[in-house]
Design an enzyme around this catalytic site. Structure first.
Site, mmCIF file in Angstrom:
data_model
loop_
_atom_site.group_PDB
_atom_site.id
_atom_site.type_symbol
_atom_site.label_atom_id
_atom_site.label_comp_id
_atom_site.label_asym_id
_atom_site.label_seq_id
_atom_site.Cartn_x
_atom_site.Cartn_y
_atom_site.Cartn_z
ATOM 1 N N ASP A 44 45.373 57.638 -0.387
ATOM 2 C CA ASP A 44 45.364 56.645 0.684
ATOM 3 C C ASP A 44 46.025 55.386 0.136
ATOM 4 O O ASP A 44 45.417 54.621 -0.609
ATOM 5 C CB ASP A 44 43.920 56.373 1.121
ATOM 6 C CG ASP A 44 43.843 55.280 2.187
ATOM 7 O OD1 ASP A 44 44.881 54.664 2.496
ATOM 8 O OD2 ASP A 44 42.733 55.041 2.704
ATOM 9 N N LYS A 48 49.665 49.590 7.467
ATOM 10 C CA LYS A 48 49.790 48.139 7.198
ATOM 11 C C LYS A 48 51.239 47.649 7.079
ATOM 12 O O LYS A 48 51.911 47.528 8.072
ATOM 13 C CB LYS A 48 48.966 47.785 5.967
ATOM 14 C CG LYS A 48 47.461 48.108 6.201
ATOM 15 C CD LYS A 48 46.551 47.183 5.508
ATOM 16 C CE LYS A 48 45.122 47.651 5.516
ATOM 17 N NZ LYS A 48 44.213 46.793 6.234
ATOM 18 N N TYR A 91 36.774 52.535 1.271
ATOM 19 C CA TYR A 91 37.072 52.447 2.703
ATOM 20 C C TYR A 91 38.406 53.107 3.015
ATOM 21 O O TYR A 91 39.424 52.813 2.378
ATOM 22 C CB TYR A 91 37.121 50.973 3.143
ATOM 23 C CG TYR A 91 37.374 50.833 4.627
ATOM 24 C CD1 TYR A 91 36.408 51.241 5.547
ATOM 25 C CD2 TYR A 91 38.574 50.325 5.114
ATOM 26 C CE1 TYR A 91 36.638 51.133 6.915
ATOM 27 C CE2 TYR A 91 38.806 50.207 6.483
ATOM 28 C CZ TYR A 91 37.836 50.619 7.376
ATOM 29 O OH TYR A 91 38.056 50.524 8.723
#
Ligand SMILES: Cc1ncc(COP(=O)(O)O)c(C=O)c1O
Length: 441
Positions: A249, A276, A148
């Protein structure tokens, strides 16, 4: 039998869900909050605890899907944000706030020279892939099956892979949602995680058109499977040889180390997507990398990638991010990650005592448990392992009833700095009792 007040017929959560359903499809703005029969609504959070709208308190092991490394309402960040919002929250002119956070991150992450901010991890990945295309003049992206990376089409491809549609592991099918143009599939090469021979062949076959290989060094969707020894190094080497950019990522995995996840593997990607924790609890994303790649964003050099965004680098996020990251010193990471090790050890001991086959993945403050004795290397293995105990779909309810908040990723969680040993013990006891209640054997 323990239960939660939000499940009562007359609960406030149920009433809120019914209101939500009439104005939002499915009653929400993000699918991660979906819970059956309806979500428990939260009223407030402080430190590592959240209080729901029925007044029940739980220890939060989700931390807004890992984004809150210092828990809820960190006092230092909250104070700094309160001061900044009184002076205005968004301007059409730059401020000093993004420079300070940029300096902190560039100082800390050895493989980056420069950084630019945006508002989500999805945008960060999008910008990294667009930068890779601009820098190489190539269109295709290679990504790993099941991983993801947010909701940009080219990064989300293959998220919906299932045994019925994923094809031969030697050449995994790039699966797409019906909401995506089928042409996206022409520009995405799907690779199997931890299978260097297959990856080598597929990368070489597509090399002339390949802008980037996108890799998560600790993918949550794969149960935080670590890259096998040498796998990241292999990807670095082959991409370098073929003029393909390696894009890491680290939106989620950055939280495992003061300098990020790739640093732990001794691998330097060309571009890194962040998000985040660096927003200190506010919406954030960032694309970062070596100066020679990041120059595609430079207006003085032709602005090959146009990068707008009304709230990019807004002072509220930048101040919160700076204050949270500033407090995350190397010592603070060491203390937090030690708690992660302790939790993993306690989980091992409890699962051994129950006689349950298990794997505990994750590093630092991230953990994931698979109750299986199957060997796991890639997404297909993890998917098979997840099917071993179907009753675990009810784990989240059992844990909620025992005072622990888990999320939609099942036995996956993130620690925060306010947690102490008693909180970790409470997690292990709740899990032990929940497994008993669900008759997992
Ligand atoms: C590895 C990874 N990349 C990208 C994203 C997308 O980030 P955001 O939800 O901020 O768009 C996420 C979100 O969970 C993620 O875990």
């Amino acid at each position: 039998m323990p239960t939660s007040a939000y499940l009562d017929e007359a609960s406030r959560s149920k009433q809120l869900y019914e209101r939500a359903l009439s104005v939002m499809p499915g009653g929400n703005s993000r699918h991660t909050v979906v819970m059956k029969p309806y979500p428990v609504y939260v009223a407030s959070g402080q430190g590592c605890r959240v209080i729901d709208v029925e007044g029940e308190e739980r220890i939060d092991f989700v931390n807004n899907y890992t984004s809150l490394i210092r828990g809820h309402a960190d006092p230092v960040a909250t104070e700094a944000v309160a001061a900044v919002i009184r002076r205005g929250t968004a301007f059409s002119l730059p401020t000093e706030t993004d420079i300070r956070l940029a300096e902190l991150l560039v100082d800390r992450i050895p493989c980056i020279d420069q950084i630019r901010f945006c508002n989500s991890g999805s945008e960060a990945v999008l910008l990294a892939l667009r930068a890779a295309r601009a820098a190489t003049g190539r269109a295709k992206i290679a990504k790993f099956e099941g991983c993801y990376h947010g909701i940009y089409d080219y990064a989300q491809a293959s998220d919906s892979s299932r045994p019925a549609n994923w094809g031969d592991v030697e050449r995994p099918t790039t699966t797409l949602e019906t909401s995506m143009s089928p042409r996206v599939g022409e520009d995405v090469v799907t690779l199997p995680y931890n299978r260097p021979d297959i990856c080598k062949r597929l990368i070489e076959e597509n090399a002339d058109d390949l802008a980037a290989v996108l890799i998560d060094p600790l993918p949550a969707a794969l149960g935080l499977l670590s890259p096998a020894a040498g796998f990241l190094g292999f990807l670095r080497e082959i991409t370098e040889q073929l003029g393909v950019l390696l894009v890491a990522d680290e939106v989620l995995s950055f939280r495992v180390d003061y300098r990020g996840a790739c640093y732990q593997h001794g691998v330097e990607p060309d571009l890194v997507a962040l998000g985040k924790i660096i927003g200190g609890g506010f919406p954030v994303g960032a694309v970062a990398g070596k100066e020679k790649v990041m120059e595609v964003f430079d207006h003085r050099l032709g602005e090959k990638v146009h990068h707008g965004g009304t709230y990019n680098g807004n002072p509220v996020t930048m101040v919160a991010g700076y204050e949270v990251m500033r407090q995350m010193t190397e010592d603070e990471y060491a203390r937090l990650n030690e708690n992660g090790d302790t939790l993993r050890e306690k989980l091992h001991a409890m699962l051994d005592a129950r006689g349950l086959a298990h794997q505990i993945n994750g590093r630092g403050s991230l953990f994931s448990v698979l109750l299986t004795d199957r060997p796991t290397a890639d997404f297909r293995d993890v998917s098979a392992a997840r099917g071993d105990h179907p009753q675990l779909v009810n784990l989240v309810h059992e844990m909620l009833a025992r005072g622990i908040l888990l999320g939609s990723r099942g036995l996956f969680g993130a620690l925060s700095t306010p947690m102490v040993r008693e909180d970790l013990d409470a997690f292990v006891v709740a899990l032990d009792e929940s497994l008993e209640a669900l008759a997992v054997s």
